[in-house]
Design a protein around this motif. Structure first.
Motif, short mmCIF file in Angstrom:
data_model
loop_
_atom_site.label_atom_id
_atom_site.label_comp_id
_atom_site.label_asym_id
_atom_site.label_seq_id
_atom_site.Cartn_x
_atom_site.Cartn_y
_atom_site.Cartn_z
N VAL A 244 49.85 24.62 54.69
CA VAL A 244 48.84 23.92 53.87
C VAL A 244 47.67 24.85 53.53
O VAL A 244 47.12 24.79 52.43
N LEU A 245 47.32 25.72 54.48
CA LEU A 245 46.27 26.70 54.20
C LEU A 245 46.70 27.60 53.03
O LEU A 245 45.93 27.81 52.08
N ASN A 246 47.94 28.10 53.07
CA ASN A 246 48.43 28.95 51.97
C ASN A 246 48.51 28.16 50.66
O ASN A 246 48.20 28.69 49.59
N HIS A 247 48.92 26.91 50.76
CA HIS A 247 49.02 26.07 49.56
C HIS A 247 47.66 25.85 48.91
O HIS A 247 47.51 25.96 47.68
N ASN A 253 43.24 29.52 43.74
CA ASN A 253 43.38 30.71 42.90
C ASN A 253 43.96 30.35 41.53
O ASN A 253 43.57 30.92 40.51
N ALA A 254 44.87 29.36 41.52
CA ALA A 254 45.45 28.92 40.24
C ALA A 254 44.39 28.25 39.37
O ALA A 254 44.41 28.38 38.13
N ARG A 270 38.12 33.85 44.85
CA ARG A 270 39.48 33.58 45.31
C ARG A 270 39.49 33.31 46.81
O ARG A 270 38.54 33.64 47.53
N ILE A 271 40.57 32.73 47.29
CA ILE A 271 40.77 32.51 48.73
C ILE A 271 42.00 33.31 49.16
O ILE A 271 43.06 33.22 48.54
#
Ligand code: R1P
Length: 326
Positions: A244-247, A253-254, A270-271
């Motif tokens: 979920v962190l990556n998502h 970023n999207a 960005r993250i």
């Protein structure tokens, strides 16, 4: 609830404190370590310059934020509890109060699916998949035919989502540099080691969607781990947050990338994400970590993540000019 909040879409108080994490601008650093457990958070914060945080807040919803400096570099440690939904509260609410690029590393415990990654191994995954219980499979109106035909599966599995390459490599390098000597009395004589480039799975439960069995509930998960391992040969660890962190990083970023050319890009940067996963449970032989072993791993991993975060550059121009807390 003590503060008066406004804006039902994204509630904040008059000073900008968010509803659940309850921090505001200048209280959270661009580099964040997130953990499940407030004891682990405080243990990491002991490595801050001066041995303690400069800013500390425990919210009414049990999110603990500790912000300090490590070798002069501002870093926050945020204890959030466990599971998908708390990651969502944490990432969105910290994003709201931090300007510029963010680097977020989850330092958590996990279960191992590999006999060679035992208690005492610290894993830095490269990528993570998400596993969710499909509630409709268990719905009383779902027919036996729908279940047996595979029309409705008990669990849904996502495509993999990567951590940031540089963050991954810096985490692995810092763990190697700080690796403690193995002690025969700890870790059942297994060697202490850090491994990288693995695949992780984050599940929406510690139990059913991680393939644990419980006769008190229908979970339809007898072959879940086998199916996952057939699909992802490098699958090494199971926990509950990294995917979920990556998502959320990919979503943030999207949102930046979708701003049409010529339109102003939001101030938010960005993250970038990473994860360090300490093996507390070995699912291949049922071993579980002892309190002494846990302490040793948390000290090693905690210092390593601080060091790695300090070594990942955030270009000055993308840092908020008031990147200090009060
Ligand atoms: C299970 O006990 C929990 O521990 C891990 C897993 O991800 C799961 O959420 O997180 P922490 O060790 O960071 O609490």
């Amino acid at each position: 609830m003590k503060e008066v909040l406004s804006n039902a879409n994204f509630p904040q108080d008059a000073q900008g404190r968010t509803y659940h994490v309850a921090t505001r601008a200048s209280q959270v650093a661009n580099r964040i370590i997130t953990v499940g457990d407030s004891v682990r958070a405080r243990r990491i914060a002991e490595c801050f310059d001066g041995g303690k945080p400069i800013f500390e807040h425990m919210s009414q919803r049990n999110f603990l934020t500790l912000t300090g400096t490590y070798k002069g570099c501002p870093i926050s440690v945020v204890a959030i509890g466990m599971g998908f939904s708390v990651v969502d509260f944490f990432v969105r609410e910290c994003r709201a109060v931090v300007e510029g690029e963010m680097i977020i590393v989850r330092l958590g415990s996990c279960g191992s699916l590999r006999p060679d990654y035992g208690i005492g191994t610290v894993v830095v995954p490269k990528t993570s998949i998400g596993i969710s219980r499909n509630y409709d499979y268990f719905h009383p109106a779902t027919t036996a035919q729908e279940r047996s035909s595979g029309a409705i599966e008990p669990y849904t599995v996502t495509k993999p989502l990567d951590c940031d390459d540089e963050v991954h490599d810096k985490l692995l390098a810092a763990l190697a540099a700080k690796q403690p000597k193995a002690e025969a009395s700890l870790f059942n004589g297994e060697s202490v080691k850090a491994v990288g480039n693995t695949t992780n799975a984050s599940a929406d439960s510690f139990y059913g969607s991680q393939g644990r069995t419980d006769p008190s509930f229908l979970d339809a998960n007898a072959n879940l781990i086998d199916v996952l391992q057939q699909r992802y040969r490098e699958l090494s660890t199971l926990e509950m947050e990294t995917f979920v962190l990556n998502h959320l990083a990919a979503s943030a970023n999207a949102a930046i990338d979708s701003v049409p050319a010529g339109q102003p890009v939001p101030q938010k940067g960005r993250i970038r994400t990473g994860a360090v996963q300490m093996i507390f449970a070995n699912r291949t032989n049922s071993a579980f970590i002892s309190p002494d072993e846990c302490h040793k791993l948390e000290v090693w991993a905690g210092e390593s993540v601080l060091e790695a975060l300090r070594n990942v550059d955030i270009p000055k121009e993308r840092l908020h000019p008031n990147g200090v807390w009060d």
